[in-house]
Structures are given as structure tokens and as C-alpha cells.
Scaffold this motif. Sequence first.
Motif, PDB file in Angstrom:
ATOM      1  N   ARG A 238       0.755  -1.310  -0.317  1.00 12.17           N
ATOM      2  CA  ARG A 238       0.108   0.028  -0.156  1.00 12.17           C
ATOM      3  C   ARG A 238       0.883   1.405  -0.189  1.00 12.17           C
ATOM      4  N   LEU A 239       1.091   2.212  -0.592  1.00 11.52           N
ATOM      5  CA  LEU A 239       1.191   4.131  -0.304  1.00 11.52           C
ATOM      6  C   LEU A 239       0.560   4.064   0.940  1.00 11.52           C
ATOM      7  N   PRO A 240       1.391   5.356   1.108  1.00 16.20           N
ATOM      8  CA  PRO A 240       1.186   5.597   2.601  1.00 16.20           C
ATOM      9  C   PRO A 240      -0.660   6.702   1.776  1.00 16.20           C
ATOM     10  N   ASP A 241      -0.625   6.610   2.902  1.00 16.83           N
ATOM     11  CA  ASP A 241      -2.272   7.399   3.386  1.00 16.83           C
ATOM     12  C   ASP A 241      -2.111   8.971   3.390  1.00 16.83           C
ATOM     13  N   THR A 261     -10.557  18.497  -2.990  1.00 19.04           N
ATOM     14  CA  THR A 261      -9.919  17.275  -3.618  1.00 19.04           C
ATOM     15  C   THR A 261      -9.207  17.511  -1.803  1.00 19.04           C
ATOM     16  N   LEU A 262      -9.230  16.182  -0.990  1.00 26.14           N
ATOM     17  CA  LEU A 262      -8.334  15.940   0.205  1.00 26.14           C
ATOM     18  C   LEU A 262      -7.688  14.758  -0.203  1.00 26.14           C
ATOM     19  N   ASP A 263      -6.362  14.330   0.108  1.00 28.55           N
ATOM     20  CA  ASP A 263      -5.265  13.831   0.740  1.00 28.55           C
ATOM     21  C   ASP A 263      -6.040  12.543   1.427  1.00 28.55           C
ATOM     22  N   GLY A 264      -6.668  11.677   1.100  1.00 32.89           N
ATOM     23  CA  GLY A 264      -6.908  11.171   2.553  1.00 32.89           C
ATOM     24  C   GLY A 264      -6.802   9.688   2.568  1.00 32.89           C
ATOM     25  N   PRO A 265      -7.001   8.673   3.348  1.00 36.75           N
ATOM     26  CA  PRO A 265      -6.121   6.870   3.315  1.00 36.75           C
ATOM     27  C   PRO A 265      -6.304   6.479   2.258  1.00 36.75           C
ATOM     28  N   PHE A 266      -5.250   5.787   2.137  1.00 41.74           N
ATOM     29  CA  PHE A 266      -5.190   5.721   0.161  1.00 41.74           C
ATOM     30  C   PHE A 266      -5.496   3.894   0.608  1.00 41.74           C
ATOM     31  N   ALA A 267      -6.624   3.901  -0.666  1.00 42.91           N
ATOM     32  CA  ALA A 267      -7.257   2.753  -0.966  1.00 42.91           C
ATOM     33  C   ALA A 267      -7.393   2.327  -2.057  1.00 42.91           C
ATOM     34  N   ARG A 268      -7.719   0.641  -2.442  1.00 41.28           N
ATOM     35  CA  ARG A 268      -8.163   0.398  -4.500  1.00 41.28           C
ATOM     36  C   ARG A 268      -9.353  -0.035  -4.708  1.00 41.28           C
ATOM     37  N   GLU A 269      -9.716   0.689  -5.772  1.00 45.35           N
ATOM     38  CA  GLU A 269     -11.377   0.580  -6.698  1.00 45.35           C
ATOM     39  C   GLU A 269     -11.784  -1.171  -5.716  1.00 45.35           C
ATOM     40  N   THR A 270     -10.658  -2.076  -6.032  1.00 41.39           N
ATOM     41  CA  THR A 270     -11.672  -3.041  -5.654  1.00 41.39           C
ATOM     42  C   THR A 270     -11.179  -4.132  -3.758  1.00 41.39           C
ATOM     43  N   ASP A 271     -10.525  -3.071  -2.770  1.00 42.58           N
ATOM     44  CA  ASP A 271     -10.517  -3.324  -2.071  1.00 42.58           C
ATOM     45  C   ASP A 271     -12.121  -3.827  -1.093  1.00 42.58           C
ATOM     46  N   THR A 272     -11.709  -4.612   0.019  1.00 45.28           N
ATOM     47  CA  THR A 272     -13.380  -5.268   0.669  1.00 45.28           C
ATOM     48  C   THR A 272     -12.665  -5.436   1.985  1.00 45.28           C
ATOM     49  N   SER A 273     -11.829  -4.424   2.593  1.00 44.90           N
ATOM     50  CA  SER A 273     -11.629  -4.335   4.190  1.00 44.90           C
ATOM     51  C   SER A 273     -10.239  -3.086   4.064  1.00 44.90           C
ATOM     52  N   PHE A 301     -14.742   8.327  -3.388  1.00 41.57           N
ATOM     53  CA  PHE A 301     -13.029   7.967  -4.032  1.00 41.57           C
ATOM     54  C   PHE A 301     -12.891   7.909  -5.111  1.00 41.57           C
ATOM     55  N   ALA A 302     -11.596   9.045  -4.875  1.00 43.70           N
ATOM     56  CA  ALA A 302     -11.353   9.363  -6.068  1.00 43.70           C
ATOM     57  C   ALA A 302     -10.086   8.658  -7.122  1.00 43.70           C
ATOM     58  N   ALA A 303      -9.445   7.365  -6.079  1.00 47.69           N
ATOM     59  CA  ALA A 303      -8.170   7.133  -6.431  1.00 47.69           C
ATOM     60  C   ALA A 303      -7.276   8.486  -6.720  1.00 47.69           C
ATOM     61  N   SER A 311      -5.595   6.901 -15.374  1.00 45.58           N
ATOM     62  CA  SER A 311      -6.783   5.200 -15.799  1.00 45.58           C
ATOM     63  C   SER A 311      -6.470   4.209 -14.667  1.00 45.58           C
ATOM     64  N   ALA A 312      -6.372   5.349 -13.010  1.00 46.57           N
ATOM     65  CA  ALA A 312      -5.703   4.404 -12.091  1.00 46.57           C
ATOM     66  C   ALA A 312      -7.263   4.398 -11.673  1.00 46.57           C
ATOM     67  N   ALA A 313      -6.537   2.767 -10.576  1.00 40.82           N
ATOM     68  CA  ALA A 313      -7.424   2.413  -9.703  1.00 40.82           C
ATOM     69  C   ALA A 313      -7.412   2.630  -8.703  1.00 40.82           C
ATOM     70  N   SER A 314      -6.638   3.344  -7.507  1.00 41.83           N
ATOM     71  CA  SER A 314      -5.765   3.315  -6.566  1.00 41.83           C
ATOM     72  C   SER A 314      -5.576   4.930  -5.810  1.00 41.83           C
ATOM     73  N   GLY A 315      -5.192   5.150  -5.169  1.00 47.08           N
ATOM     74  CA  GLY A 315      -4.790   6.046  -4.599  1.00 47.08           C
ATOM     75  C   GLY A 315      -5.489   6.814  -2.640  1.00 47.08           C
ATOM     76  N   ASN A 316      -5.384   7.910  -3.040  1.00 49.58           N
ATOM     77  CA  ASN A 316      -5.695   9.020  -0.962  1.00 49.58           C
ATOM     78  C   ASN A 316      -6.302   9.585  -1.735  1.00 49.58           C
ATOM     79  N   LYS A 317      -6.627  10.481  -2.845  1.00 46.93           N
ATOM     80  CA  LYS A 317      -7.694  11.470  -3.378  1.00 46.93           C
ATOM     81  C   LYS A 317      -9.087  11.360  -2.609  1.00 46.93           C
ATOM     82  N   TRP A 318      -9.412  11.767  -1.628  1.00 45.66           N
ATOM     83  CA  TRP A 318     -10.842  11.774  -1.709  1.00 45.66           C
ATOM     84  C   TRP A 318     -11.471  13.567  -2.175  1.00 45.66           C
TER      85      TRP A 318
END
Length: 848
Positions: A238-241, A261-273, A301-303, A311-318
Amino acid sequence: AANPAPVVSDTTVFQESEGQLIVEAEHFYNQTLAETRAWHVVSHGENIQIEPDGDGPHLEGASGNAYLEILPDSRRNHGEKLIDQENFSNEPGKLGVLHYRAHFQNPGRYYVWVRAFSTGSEDNGIHVGLNGTWPESGQRMQWCEGKRTWRWESKQRTQDQHCGEPYKIFLDVEKPGVHDIMFSMREDGFEFDQFLLTLDRSLERVEGVVPASKVIAGEAPKPFPKVAVSLGQNQEERLPDGDGSVHVSGERRQWHKLTLTLDGPFARETDTSPNPFTDLRMQVRFTHASGSPDYLVPGYFAADGNAAQTSAASGNKWRAHLSPDKTGRWNYDIQFHQGDGLIGHHDMETREVSPYHGIQGSFDVMPTNKQAPDFRAKGRLQYVGGHYLQFAGTGEYFLKAGADAPETFLGYADFDGTIAGKPQSVPLKTWEPHIRDWHGGDPTWGNGKGKGMIGALNYLSGKGCNVFSFLTYNAGGDGDNVWPFVGRDEKRHYDCSKLDQWGIVFDHATAKGLYLHFKLQETEMDDNRRGHQANDGNVPTSLDGGALGIERKLYCREMIARFGHALALNWNLGEENTQSTEEQRAMSQYIRDMDPYDHHIVVHTFPEQQDKVYRPLLGIGSVLTGPSLQNSNIRDTHWQVVKWTRASAEAGKPWVVAFDESGTAQYAQVPDLGYQGFDGTDPADGKKIHTQHEVRKYTLWGTLMGGGGGVEYYFGYKLPQNDLVCEDWRSRDQSWDYCRIALDFFRQQNIPFWNMNTADELIGNPEFNNGKYCLAASGENYLIYLPDGGSTALDLSGVDGDFSVRWFNPREGGPLLVGSVKELKGGKSVTIGMPPNDPDQDWVAVIR
């Protein structure tokens, strides 16, 4: 490590076109003065070992999968030592000079924009020059906003404004030909992705990657390998939050789209937990300094914050979007919570997510600077308790006319993750016939994608139309090629890049004065409930089987969060919708509660289902504000509009009644006579059918004279460019002209239609059939439409005064004309006389 080899040779020349030049930073042909600090290409697989550096690569979001960084980077923040002509140079052309060759066809003053990534407070400046000179207008380009993200900027640091002043960075290209563009270091650690030169001083700051200019001479640069982004769930991958930084982008003007745009928690589109869509909830309270309005806006969540381009599927932008009603100071307060499935249970116990929850700030909003047809010149379109929507900014009332087809509008090959479920019968669209309607400066994504669709919107707007519709979810339906998810049946994980690309299209439509008709789903049932192909009943593609569960709530919330800032739209519960009344009430109430702007909410259903669906939804107990009507015979259009305008008014809540699908499923709105050989007959059996002229009479004018809010045209499935496969709106070119003529008539003649009611009984048509129509404000204004020309009597009994009679040609437009009778006297039944010419054609009599 000094003086890294250039990517292109000195024979490579880029081409300016139509006053614009865009070049990738890494495509320099020479680098000089690189002994102390040098520009290095950062790309996937490169192992640059230059110390000090201080931060890792930022390839995700970089154009062309590469960028330049000037290294070493010994000064990143104010507290680190400044050494002139080593880690800093306020004088241009002294350290790390890059050279690019470009051919200019159009001389003039070119404003310079650069796309950069700032990681500290002291790695945010660069100089630009031309042909060996470094003019004052090219010195001290500066970035302050947009830390830790790729951002375009064109500002010059001055003594009065250290964060830079706009319009001061430019190069004067005095004559056509090949010129040498140069950039030199101001601060080490600067990360440089692209530059753009434009003659357009008013160019607004662009978002994301811009397609590079073509090479006119020499060898084109070879592409860099794509950036590999891990999709694993392991913590170490995972990249940093984000650190909670907040950036407000967009023109800070009334009615314009502002993006927080908030630099928030890192996530991926397919994360489940946790799942970033169901388990994390960002929302922002935007409040005007006066206290009103006060909007609680859903966020999303904006990747990586630039997913449309990368075409990013992950990131920490909200993100959250606001279209502010008022000028002046606005305050924001971010609310960020976590809980398993909290999107489906707003009353559940959740925890606040630190450090993001409670972040506050403010910004100032200026007046709009747009002009019609751009909706930002008019304000938000609102339901105001009558039969017509009204613009909040200007007070103008709205009539719509445009395209209801294709329903598969968003089944477009240029969108990420878009797949044809029925490739043989419903292939993905290219919108190729409308590429010629795209213009320089119009938006694209992904290195030039989207021109056909953007061109189509340009065409429709240019014809004078102001609405189009589209399904945002048709999995399992007739088209089976549109959904917002990462996969067809992955209804709790959304495709950030695809939705950002949709957003580019919708924002362009707003700027072009095109109302957005969101059809949120297709037939809401399975075979057991009606025996019709469905995408949303008790079938695998269902959203909670029609009920208001977590999937349906999430879907509505995502659509509102991403697109609800648009000024002119309606939420349609579904095309040919037959959810139960309870399900419709629950879904519409959820939309009303979630949408901070209270947009128009409608529902569409089958012709034979109208009474069953609409009557329980009439009255003040329902949040529905209108029906989206369909019939099977265009000659039924007028009386059906009258039926529902009167029924809704009698129930205590007048509806905005629109006819969005008039005519048979086979034919409906036909192509123009002559288009691809169409001759007004069924191509299968030669049966004569109606033409665009009958559509003008019975659909367009039948609706408007019935007190309806407007029309959209459905394209019959048996004809060229039909409802599923259409990608050429020119197939109905003349019909769009008739739409423009009608809309211009009401506007230019100052017809107060919002104060008028259907009064066909005054001209001897008490059954509201298709012989003739009357719209009236008794004693003041009367419009009489005669589909077959001729004349009619008008009952002015009990009305005093003298009235003028003028005639309008709905086929050709133009000024009002004088017919055989110029004036009428009230107090009795009178004959209005004959039109000025062509007495057998349709005419509108204007009696005042």
C-alpha cells in the motif's frame, strides 16, 4: 550522472497547430549546463541513484508514463540551506537548461503552462526562454497550490504575490518557423511532466494530461513502458495515506464546479476491508458565510485524483463537488467516518477517521463570467412548484427539446472498462460521424480519446437543442453495455476512471447548455413480473431486487456525489420502470435526502402502466416532481400531456410533464427524409409511416401547447440510427431545426408560457384531440396551433379589450406575420382569420 542523454534527436520538431503546442517534458533534444544539477528521466524500470533525493517516483498520473526531475534535490523546504547557483537560481539560463524544437505556423504571444508535481515548499519553480533569450515574462514560474499532485499552472512569482500572478508567463513568437524553447532550473527537485503554449490568454487551467503535439520533422519519440500498479491487498504494497491536505480547484465563481480534494486514506477500487465505497464515508458541509445556503454534500473516493487521464485504480484522493449559489465567502467542514456497510445504514454506530474528520477551511467565490447557452450563466435549474423548471440565477423558465436516443449513449469505446454485452447487435459506439464536430480546446482524455462524443454534444448544442438522455446502468438490458462498476456484476466497487471520464462529458454538456437526463436503470423487473428483458429485478444484475438496500443506496449516492453538482439535470428512477409504488417512493425519497440541490425527480413507464404507476405518486405526499411520458401513437401526445398536467395540479402538486418517448417502438422519431435512403416507409414491408413533419406537429407542438415542459426524441428500432446503435445525430438534422425554431419562438417573442394553461375548449376542441390546440392566459395571451392550417373560432366571451393577431411559421421560424385579420374585439366568439400564406401548412396564431 551528469548530462543524461536526450530522448529525441535534434532533428525532431513538434508542430504548433491552431495556436497551441503541447510537448512532453522528457522529449528534450539537448541539455546544457548540467554539471551541478541535471534533469533525469523518471520512468518505470529506471533506477536513478542520485543523492540526495528525498522522495520516491510519482509515475502514477504522469503523462506518457514518464517525467523529468532535476537532481540532486538538496533543498526541499524553507528550513534547508539555500545555496545560490547550486540548489537555487533566481537567474534563468544558469543551471540545467533543456532545449525543445517546435515549428510555429501562427506567430503571436504564447502563454506558457507547465504540469508539475510539488512535494515540498521549495521545489516549485522553473524558468522558460526562447531562442537563447530569457525574457522577464518567462522567469519565476511558481506553484503554491496542488501539493503532492500533478497540476497545471501558469503564474509568475512577483514581489507582491509570491504564489504567482496569472497572465504574466508568456513568450512572444515573432515570426513563423522553427524555434528553440528552453527551460532552466530555478529550484532543485522540480518534477516536470508537460508544457503547453497557447495563444488563448483566457484558457482556463486544465485538469489532467493533455495529448502531445504531433512531430512535423524527424523521428517521433518512442513510448515509455506503462507504470505497473499493484492491486494486491498486502499492507506492504500500500502507498502511504494522505496527510489531510485539502485543495479546492476550479474557477471560484458562482454556479461553477468547485472540487474539494482531500489527501485521505489510501485505497483501491477493489479493496474489501475496508471497502472505500461502502465502509468509508466522506461528506462535506459547505456553508455560505451568511448561513444560507448550507449544503451537506456527499463525497467519493477518486483514486489518484486524475483517473480520467491515468486510468488509476488506487490512490489517496477523496472529493466533493460544489456549485455555489452565492458570491462571497464559503466555509467547509469535512466529515469522515468508517463502519462496516455504513453507506447502507446511516444510523449505525461509526468511528471518526483521523486526521481527516473535522478539517475546516474557507474560500471566496466571485460572480460568474459565462454567457448563454452555458448554464453557468443562468444558475441551477429548479422545481419551483409549477409546471416548468426555473433557473435560480436569472429567473428564466425552461423548455427542453433534444435527444432521448440512443439510450446506450454511454456505451462508448473510449471509456475505460466499457464492454459490449451484445457485440453483434449492439456494438460499442465510436461516435465517429461527430469527430469533425470536435474543436481545438475541447476536452479529451487518455491521450486524445473522446473526440467523437464531445463532438456529438457540440453538434446537438449547435443545432439549438438543450437536452439529451442516457442510461447509467443497463446490465442485462437491451444494450447491456453501460454500468459504473469495475465489473458488470461488481456492484459495490466503482470504476473511478470511467466515472471521471463520464464527468468530463457531463461538464462539457453543462458548458454547452445541454440538460442531463439521467436514466438510472432499465426495466425494473424480471420475466416473472412482466415478461420483459430486465436489468434490475430478481436477476443476477439486480440492485437489491428493486428494493432500497445497500447496493441501490450506494449507486444513487455515487451518481449524486459525482454528478449532482451539474446545474441542469433530472434523476429518472428508471426507463419503463415498474418497481412497486413503495419501492419508487423509497428510492425517490432517498435521492431527495441525498441530493443537496433537490434536483428534479421523474419516473418513466410503459404507456399501458401510466395510471397504475403515476396516480399513487400524485400529490404533496410524494417527492416526485414529474413524469417522463411514453406512448405508442404520436397523435396521443397532446391529450396525455394535458391529462397529467391537470391531474397533478388537482392533486395539489403540479408536475413538470415531459414527453420523452412519443410514438411506436418501431418508428417514433424517424430519420429525415432522404437520410440513408429513408423514404417514409418501413424498410421491411414498405408500409407508409409518418415523417419528421408529423413529429413536429404532434410530438413537439402537441407537448408544448399542452403545458408540457418539453420533449426528447426516441428513435424507432426498425429505422436507421436507432435507439440502441445510433451514433449520428445528423440523421434527424431537420427535426433539431424544428426544435430550435420552437424554443426560439417562446424566448424571442417573450411568451409567458409559465402563466398559461391549456384551453383547447376555447377553440372547440374540448376532447384535446389533434385538430387544434390552444394555450392561454385568459384575457391576455392566446396561442393557437393549427396542425393543418386554416382558421378557427376563439371564444372571447366575458373578456374585454382589443387583441392583435399575428402568425408564426413553425417550419421556418422568423418574425411574426400579419394574416387576413389584424385585430379582434373581446366579449364574444370571433374568427381569427387565415394565416398569411400556405394555408394548408401548420401555423401558430399569437393573439395578445
